[in-house]
Design an enzyme around this catalytic site. Structure first.
Site, PDB file in Angstrom:
ATOM      1  N   CYS A 147      -9.729   9.328   2.290  1.00 26.10           N
ATOM      2  CA  CYS A 147     -11.065   9.636   3.150  1.00 26.10           C
ATOM      3  C   CYS A 147     -12.518   8.737   2.322  1.00 26.10           C
ATOM      4  O   CYS A 147     -13.072   8.299   3.004  1.00 26.10           O
ATOM      5  CB  CYS A 147     -10.763  10.958   3.046  1.00 26.10           C
ATOM      6  SG  CYS A 147      -9.563  11.666   3.350  1.00 26.10           S
ATOM      7  N   ASP A 148     -12.216   8.966   0.941  1.00 29.50           N
ATOM      8  CA  ASP A 148     -13.370   9.322   0.461  1.00 29.50           C
ATOM      9  C   ASP A 148     -13.569   7.778  -0.758  1.00 29.50           C
ATOM     10  O   ASP A 148     -14.301   7.463  -1.292  1.00 29.50           O
ATOM     11  CB  ASP A 148     -13.440  10.385  -0.668  1.00 29.50           C
ATOM     12  CG  ASP A 148     -13.702  11.638   0.852  1.00 29.50           C
ATOM     13  OD1 ASP A 148     -13.997  10.825   1.552  1.00 29.50           O
ATOM     14  OD2 ASP A 148     -13.892  12.172   0.192  1.00 29.50           O
ATOM     15  N   CYS A 158      -8.830  13.149  -0.918  1.00 29.35           N
ATOM     16  CA  CYS A 158      -8.493  13.010  -0.523  1.00 29.35           C
ATOM     17  C   CYS A 158      -8.634  11.255  -0.370  1.00 29.35           C
ATOM     18  O   CYS A 158     -10.051  10.802   0.139  1.00 29.35           O
ATOM     19  CB  CYS A 158      -9.246  12.739   0.568  1.00 29.35           C
ATOM     20  SG  CYS A 158      -7.682  11.864   2.403  1.00 29.35           S
TER      21      CYS A 158
END
Ligand code: NAP
Length: 320
Positions: free
Chosen positions: A137-138, A134
């Protein structure tokens, strides 16, 4: 067999938010935890974009808190995975762990989607230590680093393009010379000076120093030569699989398998069955959007249990 008013299948942000809302509506939801309790967020480290946590929060901690909150209001939890559902008549019959049977007047399906993994050595061991599925997200954790995105579809192009906001260089690694991605997404990636290409290679191993990722080994599909490509981050973007196989075709899904919902509601084509989160959303796929749709599903269920048909509250009722 005691009959439930609502059962919630899956405990990611969608299912747990549905559980909080349904429990606060005194519906005493029975929640089946699923194969991966807490969902995909339990596979990430820090979550920085969930509103309300200016300093970020660890994914597993966020999910534990949601679970506690649902429990506090009366949600009941069952450890296990749903092995089958019979929707041919109401109450619906849900089988858990291939043996325990439950009856329920309504269902909320929030079984999520699972990112596909390459299945090579070192990959799953390093999730959260450089391997991610992701970028939203990261990506932030890879500022000024060289990173690799694996895949040749729209997701890979999108993730790679997004990651150039943070990374100094992004290499797209793909197993063929031709990309599967749409022309527009390919062009966008090709025009980006920070994106490099490594085509016609097969990833064979993720290497790490024991703590974090330091290379991806790839095999040249023409020569068979294996080489290490140095990297601190590896984003696997080879598609997602909605977790709908257990439904055995009883609900309308799209060509990939995502559940189809009706209009702005979370209603499926089966009266009394609702779906929320990544199992019905192939586009946004964020914890907060999943939580939002979980809230909608609980509100839709409440109306349904009060005796109102979905058609009564949909602005534009679906055509038969
Ligand atoms: P996808 O189109 O199925 O592409 C998956 C890619 O990963 C393919 O290039 C495939 O290679 C590769 N791959 C699959 N398994 C692999 C493996 N084991 N090892 C190495 N490579 C592997 O999936 P997606 O990119 O997630 O897209 C899914 C759908 O969402 C598509 O319909 C897409 O158009 C849509 N989408 C749209 C957008 C957008 O428009 N903004 C963004 C993301 C996704 P091969 O090509 O060799 O099979």
């Amino acid at each position: 067999m005691e009959k439930q008013r609502v059962m919630i299948l899956g405990t990611g942000p969608a299912g747990l938010t549905a559980a909080i809302y349904a429990a606060r509506a005194n519906l005493e939801p029975l929640v089946i935890e699923g194969n991966e309790p807490g969902g995909q967020l339990t596979l990430t480290t820090e979550v920085e974009n969930f509103p309300g946590f200016p300093d970020g929060i660890m994914g597993p901690e966020l999910m534990d808190s949601m679970r506690e909150q649902a429990k506090k209001f009366g949600a009941k939890f069952v450890m296990g995975w749903v092995s089958g559902v019979d929707m041919s008549e109401r109450p619906f019959k849900v089988t858990v762990n291939e043996k325990d049977e439950y009856l329920s007047d309504s269902l909320i399906i929030s079984t999520g989607a699972s990112a596909k993994l390459l299945g090579i050595p070192g990959e799953s061991d390093n999730i959260g230590r450089g391997v991610s599925t992701c970028a939203t997200c990261d990506g932030f954790f890879f500022r000024n680093k060289n990173i690799i995105v694996v895949g040749g579809g729209d997701s890979a192009m999108e993730e790679a393009t997004f990651l150039t906001k943070f990374a100094s260089e992004v290499t797209i690694v793909h197993r063929r010379n031709e990309l599967r991605a749409s022309q527009i997404m390919q062009d966008r990636a090709r025009e980006n000076p920070k994106i490099k290409w490594l085509l016609n290679v097969t990833p064979v191993e993720v290497k790490s120093d024991g703590n974090k990722v330091n290379a991806l080994s790839v095999k040249d599909n023409e020569t068979g030569e294996i080489k290490d490509v140095e990297t601190t981050g590896l984003f696997v973007a080879i598609g997602h699989r909605p977790n709908t196989a257990f439904l055995n075709g009883q609900i309308d899904v799209d060509k990939v398998g995502y559940i189809k919902t009706r209009g702005v509601s979370t209603a499926t084509n089966v009266e009394g069955v609702f779906a929320c989160g990544d199992v019905m959303d192939s586009h946004y796929r964020q914890a907060i959007t999943a939580a939002g749709s979980g809230c909608k599903a609980a509100m839709d269920v409440e109306k349904f249990l009060e005796g109102s048909s979905v058609n009564d509250w949909l602005e534009a009722p679906a055509k038969a």
